[in-house]
Design a protein around this motif. Structure first.
Motif, PDB file in Angstrom:
ATOM      1  N   ARG A  14       0.832  -1.214   0.000  1.00  0.00           N
ATOM      2  CA  ARG A  14       0.000   0.000   0.000  1.00  0.00           C
ATOM      3  C   ARG A  14       0.863   1.260   0.000  1.00  0.00           C
ATOM      4  N   SER A  44       1.852   9.311  -5.739  1.00  0.00           N
ATOM      5  CA  SER A  44       2.302  10.663  -5.394  1.00  0.00           C
ATOM      6  C   SER A  44       3.307  11.182  -6.411  1.00  0.00           C
ATOM      7  N   THR A  76       1.093   4.135  -2.924  1.00  0.00           N
ATOM      8  CA  THR A  76       0.857   5.534  -2.567  1.00  0.00           C
ATOM      9  C   THR A  76       1.998   6.411  -3.043  1.00  0.00           C
TER      10      THR A  76
END
Length: 137
Positions: free
Chosen positions: A95, A103, A99
């Motif tokens: 995860r 980003s 992320t």
């Protein structure tokens, strides 16, 4: 007389960051002071704070930065996201990896639309190789 001992807990990076911060409080921020502050955030693993600083200066809050913002100011954040986006084989880290890649892509989307920033081949290679290493292609 103020004497700094060898066992002082504040690093040179922190001192430079504080000087840049106070400069920005007293005068309008410059590309150099923003770069120093962003690099300090990245050294402490605070990429979100670095990105927040970058975007807090856009678009109208600091006209002197808007016309002079360069890739060298944004690149440390992008590089951090890409490095943190590479998996180490840990399933629990999946995860966080996604992320960070997300980003990095959002940051890329934002910086490519800034006229004063010219993306170079190193930037594209970093971004594409990170995405490819994670099997997105």
């Amino acid at each position: 007389d103020y004497i700094v001992h060898e066992d002082a807990t504040m690093s040179n990076v922190d001192i430079v960051n504080q000087v840049a911060y106070y400069h920005d409080m007293l005068y309008s921020p410059t590309e150099n002071t923003v770069s120093i502050r962003i690099k300090s955030f990245i050294e402490h693993g605070k990429a979100k704070e670095a990105e927040e600083l970058l975007w807090s200066l856009m678009p109208s809050s600091s006209p002197s930065i808007n016309n002079n913002l360069r890739l060298r100011t944004c690149f440390p954040i992008l590089e951090y996201y890409c490095q943190m986006g590479k998996s180490n084989g840990d399933k629990n880290d999946e995860r966080s990896k996604n992320t960070n890649i997300s980003s990095a892509l959002k940051l890329y989307q934002n910086i490519k639309n800034i006229p004063s920033i010219h993306l170079d081949q190193e930037t594209y290679i970093l971004l594409l190789s990170t995405i490819a290493e994670e099997g997105y292609f």
